[in-house]
Design a protein around this motif. Sequence first.
Motif, PDB file in Angstrom:
ATOM      1  N   SER A  11      -0.362  -5.232  14.100  1.00 44.19           N
ATOM      2  CA  SER A  11       0.407  -4.009  14.629  1.00 44.19           C
ATOM      3  C   SER A  11      -0.584  -2.869  14.930  1.00 44.19           C
ATOM      4  O   SER A  11      -1.426  -2.391  14.210  1.00 44.19           O
ATOM      5  N   SER A  12      -0.599  -2.128  16.101  1.00 49.02           N
ATOM      6  CA  SER A  12      -1.402  -1.220  16.661  1.00 49.02           C
ATOM      7  C   SER A  12      -0.637  -0.213  17.345  1.00 49.02           C
ATOM      8  O   SER A  12       0.408  -0.398  17.971  1.00 49.02           O
ATOM      9  N   SER A  27      -2.816  -1.848   9.942  1.00 48.31           N
ATOM     10  CA  SER A  27      -3.550  -2.256   8.562  1.00 48.31           C
ATOM     11  C   SER A  27      -4.729  -1.368   8.158  1.00 48.31           C
ATOM     12  O   SER A  27      -4.902  -1.319   6.956  1.00 48.31           O
ATOM     13  N   ARG A  28      -5.033  -0.581   8.891  1.00 47.36           N
ATOM     14  CA  ARG A  28      -6.105   0.580   8.444  1.00 47.36           C
ATOM     15  C   ARG A  28      -5.596   1.764   7.655  1.00 47.36           C
ATOM     16  O   ARG A  28      -6.177   2.178   6.678  1.00 47.36           O
ATOM     17  N   PHE A  29      -4.079   1.877   7.927  1.00 46.77           N
ATOM     18  CA  PHE A  29      -3.402   2.933   7.377  1.00 46.77           C
ATOM     19  C   PHE A  29      -2.678   2.227   5.952  1.00 46.77           C
ATOM     20  O   PHE A  29      -2.578   2.813   4.992  1.00 46.77           O
ATOM     21  N   ASN A  43       8.167   1.314   9.270  1.00 41.71           N
ATOM     22  CA  ASN A  43       7.292   2.567   9.038  1.00 41.71           C
ATOM     23  C   ASN A  43       5.666   2.620   9.557  1.00 41.71           C
ATOM     24  O   ASN A  43       5.041   1.987   8.727  1.00 41.71           O
ATOM     25  N   PHE A  44       5.516   3.177  10.607  1.00 42.64           N
ATOM     26  CA  PHE A  44       3.986   3.076  11.124  1.00 42.64           C
ATOM     27  C   PHE A  44       3.419   4.469  10.745  1.00 42.64           C
ATOM     28  O   PHE A  44       3.621   5.433  11.194  1.00 42.64           O
ATOM     29  N   LEU A  45       2.540   4.286   9.614  1.00 45.68           N
ATOM     30  CA  LEU A  45       1.612   5.406   9.112  1.00 45.68           C
ATOM     31  C   LEU A  45       0.912   6.016  10.115  1.00 45.68           C
ATOM     32  O   LEU A  45       0.513   7.083  10.343  1.00 45.68           O
ATOM     33  N   SER A  46       0.574   5.088  11.142  1.00 44.56           N
ATOM     34  CA  SER A  46      -0.379   5.544  12.196  1.00 44.56           C
ATOM     35  C   SER A  46       0.284   6.495  13.352  1.00 44.56           C
ATOM     36  O   SER A  46      -0.366   7.064  14.036  1.00 44.56           O
ATOM     37  N   PHE A  47       1.486   6.386  13.184  1.00 45.56           N
ATOM     38  CA  PHE A  47       2.498   7.483  14.184  1.00 45.56           C
ATOM     39  C   PHE A  47       1.880   8.687  13.894  1.00 45.56           C
ATOM     40  O   PHE A  47       2.093   9.586  14.405  1.00 45.56           O
ATOM     41  N   LYS A  48       1.450   9.096  12.896  1.00 46.31           N
ATOM     42  CA  LYS A  48       0.965  10.482  12.557  1.00 46.31           C
ATOM     43  C   LYS A  48      -0.265  11.274  13.297  1.00 46.31           C
ATOM     44  O   LYS A  48      -0.498  12.274  13.432  1.00 46.31           O
TER      45      LYS A  48
END
Length: 318
Positions: A11-12, A27-29, A43-48
């Motif tokens: 996911s990205s 996956s980097r997050f 939960n997408f941490l990258s959404f920050k």
Amino acid sequence: MTIGVNISHDSSICIKENNKLSFFEESRFNKIKHWGPTPNDFNFLSFKQIKNFNDIFVFASYGKDDDEDKQIIELLIKKYDIEKSYYNPWHHHIYHACSAFYVSKFYEAVCIVMDGGGAYNRPKSTYKEADSIFYIDNLKIVEKYKCFSNAWCTAAYLDKESKEKFLSINIQDTNLDYFTKDLDNCEIRMTSNFTPGQLFNHLCSVIKLRSKDKDGLFFAEPGKAMGLSSYGNSFGKKDEDLAKQVQIATEKYTIDLIEKALTLNNTKNVILSGGYALNCVNNYKYTKYFKNINFFVDPCPHDGGTSLGAAVWYDYYR
């Protein structure tokens, strides 16, 4: 701004503001390889990284289950109070092509998308869209060829299958294929034969080259099989021998597909995308075989790149 979100594996997100792109792999997050959301874990941490949730969100997926994908999208819309969104489950390969073309800097090209596992192009269908050919320039993207295969759901994927049965597979056999054209004159191939990406995934099942994810589900590791092929022979039954034979068979298949693409369009620019485009060894061979062709290989050809493609498609081609 346009925000592309890939909700399949790897996911990205891609934040596109005018001609500026910001691309983030989830996956980097979260440090989970190949992570993809589920209705119980979305939960997408990258959404920050997203500053404005009032912009359009374009969701991308290979359609692992249409109802589940829609449920995940609805949960994300509710959680982040997203007002504007777009989702088309049939656009997976189009997003691959748009992503690759955008970063290629070609003014026009044919893009060959060879999916690692395949994408559901119709809800509840046993056939997956495996290989596609597009003509693409800065104004339009035109579907020229699509191959749909249901080989993934046959008994060939069972772990108990022998290596002898695997050796009998011939991906070039088109005797049982059905060919037609759709209303837009795009050539359609329906087959029960394996395509290159599917064959490498199947090989991983036969030689037990798989890993488990956090939910206990198995992921094939075709990249390792491609590397293993360098140590094998074009005959024999060792794991590396089977990998070598698959490498040879899929190389020939792809050369034929490239030749087909070149007959469909008057261009010398060829783009490769989709999971099979991660096959670096064979990619190099194509440049030697087609000496007068300009090749560009998508730097993010797996599903992660479709978030970029989704944003680009929405801005330029919808």
